[in-house]
Scaffold this motif. Structure first.
Motif, PDB file in Angstrom:
ATOM      1  N   TYR A 290       0.848  -1.189   0.000  1.00 59.79           N
ATOM      2  CA  TYR A 290       0.000   0.000   0.000  1.00 59.79           C
ATOM      3  C   TYR A 290       0.887   1.243   0.000  1.00 59.79           C
ATOM      4  N   LEU A 291       0.308   2.344  -0.449  1.00 59.73           N
ATOM      5  CA  LEU A 291       1.008   3.628  -0.445  1.00 59.73           C
ATOM      6  C   LEU A 291       0.029   4.672   0.069  1.00 59.73           C
ATOM      7  N   VAL A 292       0.345   5.304   1.188  1.00 59.48           N
ATOM      8  CA  VAL A 292      -0.489   6.357   1.758  1.00 59.48           C
ATOM      9  C   VAL A 292      -0.049   7.688   1.160  1.00 59.48           C
ATOM     10  N   THR A 293      -0.987   8.397   0.555  1.00 58.04           N
ATOM     11  CA  THR A 293      -0.626   9.635  -0.131  1.00 58.04           C
ATOM     12  C   THR A 293      -1.848  10.533  -0.252  1.00 58.04           C
ATOM     13  N   LYS A 294      -1.660  11.734  -0.726  1.00 55.07           N
ATOM     14  CA  LYS A 294      -2.770  12.639  -0.992  1.00 55.07           C
ATOM     15  C   LYS A 294      -3.456  12.237  -2.297  1.00 55.07           C
ATOM     16  N   PRO A 295      -4.747  12.547  -2.449  1.00 59.60           N
ATOM     17  CA  PRO A 295      -5.441  12.208  -3.698  1.00 59.60           C
ATOM     18  C   PRO A 295      -4.758  12.775  -4.939  1.00 59.60           C
ATOM     19  N   THR A 296      -4.231  13.997  -4.837  1.00 60.12           N
ATOM     20  CA  THR A 296      -3.609  14.623  -6.014  1.00 60.12           C
ATOM     21  C   THR A 296      -2.295  13.967  -6.405  1.00 60.12           C
ATOM     22  N   LEU A 297      -1.751  13.121  -5.513  1.00 54.76           N
ATOM     23  CA  LEU A 297      -0.463  12.489  -5.814  1.00 54.76           C
ATOM     24  C   LEU A 297      -0.621  11.052  -6.301  1.00 54.76           C
ATOM     25  N   ILE A 299      -2.047   9.790  -9.153  1.00 56.52           N
ATOM     26  CA  ILE A 299      -1.692   9.607 -10.561  1.00 56.52           C
ATOM     27  C   ILE A 299      -0.190   9.776 -10.784  1.00 56.52           C
ATOM     28  N   PRO A 300       0.466  10.799 -10.179  1.00 58.88           N
ATOM     29  CA  PRO A 300       1.933  10.850 -10.302  1.00 58.88           C
ATOM     30  C   PRO A 300       2.610   9.611  -9.718  1.00 58.88           C
ATOM     31  N   ALA A 301       2.066   9.050  -8.622  1.00 55.89           N
ATOM     32  CA  ALA A 301       2.643   7.829  -8.053  1.00 55.89           C
ATOM     33  C   ALA A 301       2.484   6.660  -9.012  1.00 55.89           C
ATOM     34  N   LEU A 302       1.351   6.600  -9.705  1.00 56.44           N
ATOM     35  CA  LEU A 302       1.150   5.561 -10.714  1.00 56.44           C
ATOM     36  C   LEU A 302       2.208   5.672 -11.805  1.00 56.44           C
ATOM     37  N   ARG A 303       2.465   6.885 -12.246  1.00 51.25           N
ATOM     38  CA  ARG A 303       3.489   7.075 -13.284  1.00 51.25           C
ATOM     39  C   ARG A 303       4.855   6.603 -12.799  1.00 51.25           C
ATOM     40  N   ARG A 304       5.182   6.898 -11.545  1.00 54.11           N
ATOM     41  CA  ARG A 304       6.474   6.462 -11.003  1.00 54.11           C
ATOM     42  C   ARG A 304       6.551   4.938 -10.928  1.00 54.11           C
ATOM     43  N   LEU A 305       5.431   4.297 -10.606  1.00 54.00           N
ATOM     44  CA  LEU A 305       5.414   2.833 -10.575  1.00 54.00           C
ATOM     45  C   LEU A 305       5.702   2.256 -11.963  1.00 54.00           C
ATOM     46  N   LEU A 306       5.141   2.890 -12.982  1.00 58.35           N
ATOM     47  CA  LEU A 306       5.313   2.391 -14.343  1.00 58.35           C
ATOM     48  C   LEU A 306       6.735   2.588 -14.862  1.00 58.35           C
ATOM     49  N   THR A 307       7.426   3.582 -14.315  1.00 61.18           N
ATOM     50  CA  THR A 307       8.749   3.913 -14.862  1.00 61.18           C
ATOM     51  C   THR A 307       9.914   3.542 -13.949  1.00 61.18           C
ATOM     52  N   ASP A 308       9.691   3.533 -12.619  1.00 63.52           N
ATOM     53  CA  ASP A 308      10.817   3.419 -11.696  1.00 63.52           C
ATOM     54  C   ASP A 308      10.946   2.071 -11.010  1.00 63.52           C
ATOM     55  N   LEU A 309      10.033   1.129 -11.273  1.00 65.73           N
ATOM     56  CA  LEU A 309      10.199  -0.202 -10.699  1.00 65.73           C
ATOM     57  C   LEU A 309      11.436  -0.862 -11.301  1.00 65.73           C
ATOM     58  N   PRO A 310      12.111  -1.731 -10.541  1.00 66.02           N
ATOM     59  CA  PRO A 310      13.317  -2.391 -11.075  1.00 66.02           C
ATOM     60  C   PRO A 310      13.081  -3.070 -12.412  1.00 66.02           C
ATOM     61  N   THR A 311      11.916  -3.698 -12.544  1.00 67.35           N
ATOM     62  CA  THR A 311      11.531  -4.289 -13.829  1.00 67.35           C
ATOM     63  C   THR A 311      10.240  -3.611 -14.286  1.00 67.35           C
ATOM     64  N   ALA A 447      11.547   5.992  -3.387  1.00 67.63           N
ATOM     65  CA  ALA A 447      11.402   7.140  -4.307  1.00 67.63           C
ATOM     66  C   ALA A 447      10.188   7.033  -5.214  1.00 67.63           C
ATOM     67  N   ILE A 448       9.133   6.287  -4.767  1.00 66.68           N
ATOM     68  CA  ILE A 448       7.922   6.228  -5.582  1.00 66.68           C
ATOM     69  C   ILE A 448       6.993   7.392  -5.269  1.00 66.68           C
ATOM     70  N   LYS A 449       6.973   7.800  -3.998  1.00 66.37           N
ATOM     71  CA  LYS A 449       6.061   8.869  -3.597  1.00 66.37           C
ATOM     72  C   LYS A 449       6.487  10.188  -4.228  1.00 66.37           C
ATOM     73  N   PRO A 450       5.617  10.811  -5.018  1.00 64.11           N
ATOM     74  CA  PRO A 450       6.000  12.019  -5.760  1.00 64.11           C
ATOM     75  C   PRO A 450       5.901  13.276  -4.903  1.00 64.11           C
ATOM     76  N   GLN A 456       0.552  18.972  -8.731  1.00 61.20           N
ATOM     77  CA  GLN A 456       0.013  20.162  -9.394  1.00 61.20           C
ATOM     78  C   GLN A 456       0.137  20.046 -10.913  1.00 61.20           C
ATOM     79  N   GLU A 457       1.270  19.529 -11.370  1.00 65.56           N
ATOM     80  CA  GLU A 457       1.471  19.362 -12.812  1.00 65.56           C
ATOM     81  C   GLU A 457       0.481  18.348 -13.390  1.00 65.56           C
ATOM     82  N   ALA A 458       0.214  17.267 -12.648  1.00 67.38           N
ATOM     83  CA  ALA A 458      -0.737  16.263 -13.123  1.00 67.38           C
ATOM     84  C   ALA A 458      -2.136  16.852 -13.226  1.00 67.38           C
ATOM     85  N   THR A 459      -2.535  17.637 -12.223  1.00 68.30           N
ATOM     86  CA  THR A 459      -3.858  18.280 -12.252  1.00 68.30           C
ATOM     87  C   THR A 459      -3.981  19.197 -13.461  1.00 68.30           C
TER      88      THR A 459
END
Length: 643
Positions: A290-297, A299-311, A447-450, A456-459
């Motif tokens: 799980y990842l605890v974060t603000k609602p606005t973060l 979608i950016p966290a999803l992007r980091r998951l897609l790009t920054d996971l080891p695989t 480093a997944i949590k944006p 703000q940029e995602a919004t």
């Protein structure tokens, strides 16, 4: 009562040998062994080793095993073998087995696996090829002739399946196909199966009906399916083999008597967690975080998951709460994720042809792709090579949580499931799952949590897309309202409370241009325009026809307004002001008036009785006793008029 037995290899016996397909216990046919070997299955999974021998014999089974453990082959193989080993061939228009699935996608998948197996059985394969050739009736060109199909005597045992899906065709078409092809095994969803079985031309006699299988049994036994299932079961012989297969069948055990199982053996296949403790709910190859974060973060966290996971994940399943949310996010998501990822929408309100097309598109994709979906894709579907599951919001039904996560980590493949939780009260969901024996752990990838800037940029990116077409804004409004309604109906209502929603933060996370009108915002005192200065009169639809209609309606409204200007409160009559009051206010006023009227009536009665003399008081008490006696006896006589 069901017998609770967990099957395992006896002590001293090599487990690898016990799970060999060629072992004497299953007693599989040579062609079946060839099919299994060609499909790449070297040995049986634990659930297959436990269930196949029992179901091929004379035992009813209730199988509970982790998602991705091979349950489909565990019921298909014994069902096929039972049909082919009947002493007498199944007669025309008689059914030998039925497999029930809660969704079209799962039924289609089961049918596909069945066809793959039967391709290795020459009589069955030839029968299906003949049916296909008859349906297509395509002439050969350049003088070529089609190679003759092998022919087998009518007495040769064979399996011919038919797929029955509600919504894809009319029931009458399926019945016509049944009469034409005479299948002996039916796979389908409950509603369409019942329609076909209700036909007088479809027979399930005791002499030939062998097996009933319910896949995802706990969902099939939910209230929404119970009535249909009961009607299906009433058309089947009681002497049959029945198998219930699910990742979490325990919730349905109290209804086993209703589905007619006879002294069933319960098979609970367990796996061990990394700590060595047994946990029968999730496979060891699946990491649930799980990842605890603000609602606005989120979608950016999803992007980091897609790009920054080891695989980097090739296939990702992204769950949202409602169909309207899928319809909205499919337009804005491509601008928020890496450009090499494609987004494939799928929800239960899509027409069946769209659902099938999009599901196959995702399954067959060879480039990185995201299946944007609802709980329609949460259960039973075996989507190959899903690396990542992301839940933007936890499901309303906690039982669905495991099924969502289980789309990854199937058949021993490593998978990651991440659930986003809002800061604050939602963090209690972690303990809620732990109590339900479904522990989840903080996301270990660093480093997944944006940052706030990324949010703000995602919004702004979302709003840039929305501003290009008013129709997307309309979808956003409907999607947000549907999300609020789903959120307020969460089973863990003490954790997911609409009173705790930060409306401005949530609206920004969705990229809204303004908050929609809805009852939940009645007491909202913030800025419903979210600090944006947008001229909605000039905000247009991209579709020219819709925009033309909007302009016409707006001109009509303005003309009507100029012709009949809205009167001020001071110029309105008392009756007009009264009509404009909210219904709820009127209801409160009426309730207050009724209460006052009742109080006045009680006061007058007390004063009347206090003024009576003893004789009048005795007469009044006698009258009240008579009325009470009549009420107690419930005497109701028809009034026939005065004498």
């Amino acid at each position: 009562m069901a017998q609770d037995k967990t099957k395992s290899a006896p002590k001293g016996v090599d487990k690898s040998a016990a799970r060999a397909w060629q072992g004497p216990t299953p007693g599989l046919s040579e062609w079946m062994l060839d099919a299994i070997s060609s499909m790449g299955f070297q040995r049986m999974t634990p659930v297959q080793a436990s269930a196949i021998p029992l179901f091929m014999g004379n035992k009813d089974v209730v199988v509970e095993a982790v998602t991705g453990s091979g349950k489909t082959l565990a019921f298909l193989i014994p069902t096929i073998e039972r049909l082919l080993r009947l002493e007498d061939p199944i007669k025309k228009h008689h059914v030998g087995a039925i497999i029930i699935s809660p969704t079209r996608e799962l039924a289609t998948q089961i049918h596909s696996v069945l066809l793959s197996l039967l391709a290795y059985h020459p009589p069955s394969s030839a029968a299906m090829a003949a049916i296909k050739a008859q349906d297509e009736d395509v002439p050969m060109t350049d003088g070529e002739e089609a190679p003759p199909l092998p022919k087998f005597p009518s007495s040769t045992p064979k399996v011919v399946p038919q797929l029955l899906l509600g919504g894809s065709t009319k029931a009458q078409q399926d019945i016509s196909t049944f009469l034409k092809t005479s299948p002996n095994i039916l796979i389908g969803t409950p509603g369409r199966l019942l329609e076909v079985l209700s036909s007088p031309h479809v027979h399930c006699p005791q002499s030939s009906f062998e097996a009933l299988v319910m896949d995802e049994a706990d969902r099939l036994l939910d209230l929404g399916f119970s009535d249909t299932l009961q009607k299906i079961l009433s058309r089947l012989p009681k002497q049959r083999r029945t198998g219930l297969f699910s990742a979490s069948v325990s919730e349905a055990l109290d209804q086993l008597v209703r589905v007619g199982l006879r002294n069933p053996v319960r098979i609970a296949v367990k796996v061990k967690s990394a700590s060595g403790a047994q946990d029968k709910r999730t496979p060891a190859s699946l990491q649930m975080s799980y990842l605890v974060t603000k609602p606005t973060l989120k979608i950016p966290a999803l992007r980091r998951l897609l790009t920054d996971l080891p695989t980097p994940p090739q296939k990702t399943v992204l769950y949202v709460s409602t169909c309207a949310a899928v319809d909205y996010w499919q337009y804005v998501m491509p601008s928020l994720i890496p450009s090499d990822f494609s987004v494939v929408p799928l929800h239960g309100k899509h027409p069946s042809n769209v659902r099938n097309k999009n599901f196959n598109k995702f399954v067959d994709s060879i480039s990185p792709s995201i299946l944007l979906t609802t709980d329609v894709a949460a259960r039973g579907l075996d989507i190959p090579q899903v690396d990542l599951v992301v839940q933007l919001d936890p499901p309303s039904d906690p039982k669905t949580f495991l099924h969502r996560c289980g789309r990854a980590g199937r058949a021993g493949r490593r998978g990651l499931a991440v659930t986003f939780l809002n800061e604050g009260k939602e963090e209690d969901y972690i303990e809620f799952l732990r109590i339900r024996q479904t522990p989840i752990y903080p996301l270990s990838t660093p480093a997944i949590k944006p940052t706030e800037k990324a949010g703000q940029e995602a919004t702004q990116k979302i709003r840039d897309v929305v501003l290009k077409d008013r129709s997307i804004h309309d979808k956003a409004q409907r999607a947000f309202v549907s999300w609020v309604q789903a959120y307020s109906k969460h089973a863990a209502s003490s954790i997911f409370r609409k009173e705790d929603i930060d409306w401005t933060e949530q609206a920004n996370s969705w990229g809204l241009l303004r908050l929609p009108k809805m009852p939940e915002l009645k007491n909202f005192t913030g800025d419903k325009r979210l600090g944006l200065d947008i001229d909605f009169d000039t905000y247009s639809f991209k579709d020219k026809t819709r925009e033309k209609h909007r302009l016409e309606e707006m001109a009509k409204y303005k003309a009507e307004k100029e012709k009949n200007p809205r009167p001020t409160r001071e110029s309105k009559t008392k009756e007009e002001r009264q009509k404009e009051k909210a219904w709820s206010v009127k209801k409160d006023i009426k309730a207050t008036r009724d209460m006052r009227r009742e109080k006045k009536h009680s006061k007058r009665e007390a004063e009347r009785i206090a003024a009576m003399n003893p004789a009048e008081l005795e007469k009044e008490m006698e009258l009240q006793r008579m009325i009470a006696a009549v009420k107690e006896k419930g005497i109701e006589e028809e009034f026939e008029g005065f004498d």
